[in-house]
Design a protein around this motif. Structure first.
Motif, PDB file in Angstrom:
ATOM      1  N   GLU A   1       9.448  -3.400  -3.466  1.00 22.21           N
ATOM      2  CA  GLU A   1      10.723  -2.788  -3.854  1.00 22.21           C
ATOM      3  C   GLU A   1      11.450  -3.660  -4.866  1.00 22.21           C
ATOM      4  O   GLU A   1      12.086  -3.167  -5.790  1.00 22.21           O
ATOM      5  CB  GLU A   1      11.574  -2.523  -2.608  1.00 22.21           C
ATOM      6  N   ASN A   2      11.305  -4.975  -4.677  1.00 22.78           N
ATOM      7  CA  ASN A   2      11.896  -5.903  -5.634  1.00 22.78           C
ATOM      8  C   ASN A   2      11.336  -5.690  -7.044  1.00 22.78           C
ATOM      9  O   ASN A   2      11.985  -5.968  -8.039  1.00 22.78           O
ATOM     10  CB  ASN A   2      11.538  -7.313  -5.149  1.00 22.78           C
TER      11      ASN A   2
ATOM     12  N   GLY B   1      10.581  -2.850  -8.148  1.00 22.73           N
ATOM     13  CA  GLY B   1      10.969  -1.500  -8.560  1.00 22.73           C
ATOM     14  C   GLY B   1       9.942  -0.444  -8.207  1.00 22.73           C
ATOM     15  O   GLY B   1       9.943   0.655  -8.763  1.00 22.73           O
TER      16      GLY B   1
ATOM     17  N   MET C   1       7.344  -0.701 -13.000  1.00 27.30           N
ATOM     18  CA  MET C   1       8.288   0.359 -12.600  1.00 27.30           C
ATOM     19  C   MET C   1       7.507   1.654 -12.511  1.00 27.30           C
ATOM     20  O   MET C   1       6.324   1.696 -12.784  1.00 27.30           O
ATOM     21  CB  MET C   1       9.381   0.512 -13.662  1.00 27.30           C
ATOM     22  N   ASN C   2       8.187   2.698 -12.166  1.00 24.01           N
ATOM     23  CA  ASN C   2       7.609   4.019 -12.261  1.00 24.01           C
ATOM     24  C   ASN C   2       6.251   4.131 -11.561  1.00 24.01           C
ATOM     25  O   ASN C   2       5.276   4.601 -12.131  1.00 24.01           O
ATOM     26  CB  ASN C   2       7.461   4.379 -13.758  1.00 24.01           C
TER      27      ASN C   2
ATOM     28  N   ASN D   1       8.181   2.324  -5.791  1.00 20.75           N
ATOM     29  CA  ASN D   1       8.525   3.250  -4.711  1.00 20.75           C
ATOM     30  C   ASN D   1       7.513   3.111  -3.590  1.00 20.75           C
ATOM     31  O   ASN D   1       6.303   3.251  -3.843  1.00 20.75           O
ATOM     32  CB  ASN D   1       8.358   4.666  -5.262  1.00 20.75           C
TER      33      ASN D   1
END
Ligand code: ADP
Length: 570
Positions: free
Chosen positions: A465-466, A468, A443-444, A470
């Motif tokens: 994207e799956n 998480g 993430m992040n 960007n």
């Protein structure tokens, strides 16, 4: 061989003969000069000493310079030396008026036959000697000349035979040289053809891997959506087919890499017992699906950290085990292994026994050749490319080991291989198979994807994207530079860079970023190559351009996760 080449070769006879002949002449005329001094009568002593000394000096000079004289010129200088010999002999006969001095002329005639394969040179010396002898006979009246006439005649005959033998020898030598040249030319052609074949295979696998990225990526994405049972099964079949196609492509790629000397081995630390346990676990699924037993037998229970290439070692095992399972319908497969310490290496040896169809004796010698299968019906029944064992053998040898096979038709086969490993430093146990951080959810993270191919963009976007992540997208290098210039320097954490793109390719884009074209702050931004070309030279090209890491298409989800985890913000 054409006649003109043959003749040309025959004319340039006496290769490397000048030096030994000049050497022999030098010693002969040194001795003659001395013996003349003690033995000859005062009347003509100094004439003959001067001539033999001159011959000795000329021989000495030629002996020293022979190495710098071309083969064609050497023949000429040998002719001069023998002409000197003739003049010495004829003059000696004339001045001494002793018929037995004819023996010197006799010697020069025989020597001419032994040395010359060139007809003109031989004939010149024979005529010169005969003329000299006849002139002396006309000028001086000596006894027993008839006797010497027949001796000279027989000598000339012998010289002729020697000359013919030498001529044949030289033309045979010329033919052999010609054949060697042809063989060398063929070898070079074969090397060039092999290189072209490797380049073709590498290129083809690149072209195939690119759309495969789309297929496998899309299958991965679809499998994560809500599917009914039928659809799940269809997708699972599609995935299996895509995976086996990728397997074949990877085999072809590995094969061309090995052929091109491009395959580099890793040197990482791993633990043998753990490695073998994992391996059996993975293969058990396949064996179970055919109702076969898969056993691991070893006396080795203690943990052993070694340094080597676990990925390639696994590839060797996978090839042998998948064959063992593929060609066995009843019974099972047993893996036996042992590790012994010899000097400062750990010798890993293993045997893979199966109770399958076995291989006939006549097929065994060519089994490790590329594209070879025990019999053609194998391809029809079991499929396969016949590359697995060729790659397996080459990998074993690259790792410093060897492989052998024993097999009985209808009873089963035993593949045995050994690989030497360096023991790892025991104070720092490592396990390259474990990447705990890789399994953490990502993430992040903000990533710029530079990719010109629409399908690959779509696949990567969906996967990232799956997870998480960007994602910003640039269609080529120029667009990537514009985006980076326009955005805040801390906006992106990582760039995924395709290599071959229109307008500005991935290498040049990376070089420009590293040179500061998109600002000082972005010069160190991590850049990961994303390419369908899996050759090691390509990897090096990416690193040379300034990229930090390298992923191949079709993208392996686990490797992608590992890479993202490395650059994740804390
Ligand atoms: P592939 O299996 O893809 O055809 P390989 O190089 O791995 O290529 O094997 C070459 C051939 O060797 C196979 O086609 C098969 O005929 C024979 N072979 C290999 N392993 C075994 C085995 N364990 N039992 C019987 N035959 C085998």
């Amino acid at each position: 061989m054409s006649l003109s080449t043959k003749n040309k070769r025959v004319k340039s006879d006496s290769q490397a003969l000048l030096k030994p002949i000049a050497f022999a002449f030098f010693f002969l005329y040194l001795l003659l000069s001395l013996s003349h001094f003690f033995l000859l009568s005062e009347d003509f002593k100094w004439t003959l000493i001067s001539l033999s000394s001159l011959t000795m000096i000329v021989s000495f000079v030629l002996m020293r310079k022979a190495g710098n004289i071309s083969a064609d010129r050497q023949s000429f200088w040998i002719l001069i030396l023998l002409a000197f010999g003739t003049i010495n002999s004829v003059l000696h006969l004339w001045l001494s008026q002793l018929p037995e001095q004819t023996t010197n002329i006799f010697l020069v005639i025989i020597a001419s036959g032994i040395v010359f394969s060139n007809r003109a040179h031989w004939a010149f010396l024979i005529v010169l000697n005969w003329l000299g002898w006849i002139v002396v006979n006309l000028a001086v009246d000596m006894p027993m000349m008839m006797h010497f006439f027949f001796a000279l005649f027989m000598g000339t005959m012998l010289s002729w035979f020697a000359h013919l033998a030498r001529r044949t020898l030289v033309s045979k030598q010329a033919e052999l040289l010609q054949e060697r040249d042809i063989a060398v030319a063929h070898e070079q052609e074969a090397i060039a053809a092999n290189e072209a074949k490797s380049a073709f295979l590498a290129n083809m696998s690149h072209e195939i891997r690119t759309p495969m990225n789309g297929i496998i990526g899309m299958i991965e994405i679809i499998s994560r959506t809500n599917l009914n049972d039928d659809q799940k099964q269809f997708i699972a079949t599609a995935k299996r087919s895509a995976d086996s196609l990728l397997f074949v492509i990877n085999d072809i790629l590995d094969f061309s890499k090995i052929e091109a000397g491009e395959l580099r081995l890793e040197n990482v630390e791993f633990e043998i017992t753990h490695f073998m346990r994992d391996l059996v676990q993975e293969q058990k699924v396949l064996a179970d699906s055919k109702g076969l037993k898969l056993d691991l037998v070893t006396n080795n229970t203690k943990q052993l950290n070694v340094v080597g290439d676990p990925y390639r070692m696994k590839q060797v095992f996978n090839n042998l085990l998948s064959n063992a399972v593929k060609f066995t319908d009843r019974g099972g497969v047993t893996i036996k292994y042992d590790v012994v310490s010899i000097d400062d290496t750990l010798r890993f040896s293993t045997e893979i026994h199966d109770t399958g169809i076995g291989i006939c004796d006549s097929a065994i010698p060519s089994l490790f050749d590329s594209f070879s299968q025990a019999d053609t019906s194998t391809t029809r029944k079991f499929g396969g490319t016949g590359l697995g064992l060729a790659i397996t053998k080459q990998l074993c040898e690259l790792m410093g080991g060897d492989i052998a096979i024993e097999s009985t038709l209808g009873k089963g086969s035993i593949f045995k291989f050994t690989i030497p490993f360096k023991p790892a430093d025991q104070t720092e146990p490592g396990d390259s198979d474990e990447h705990p951080e890789a399994l953490q959810p990502v993430m992040n993270l903000s990533v710029l994807l530079v990719e010109d191919n629409d399908i690959n963009q779509e696949v990567m976007l969906a996967i990232l994207e799956n997870m998480g992540v960007n994602v910003g997208v640039a269609n080529d290098g120029l667009e990537a530079i514009d985006i980076l210039e326009a955005s805040d320097s801390t906006h992106y954490d990582l760039i995924f860079m395709d290599c071959q793109m229109p307008n500005l390719d991935g290498y040049e884009t990376t070089r420009r970023i590293r040179a500061g074209h998109t600002g000082e702050a972005l010069r160190q931004i991590p850049i990961v190559a994303l390419t369908a070309n899996a050759m090691d030279s390509e990897k090096q090209k990416c690193f040379d351009a300034g990229m930090n890491d390298y992923l191949t298409k079709p993208v392996d989800i686990e490797s992608l996760k590992n890479t993202l985890a490395l650059y994740q913000r804390n």
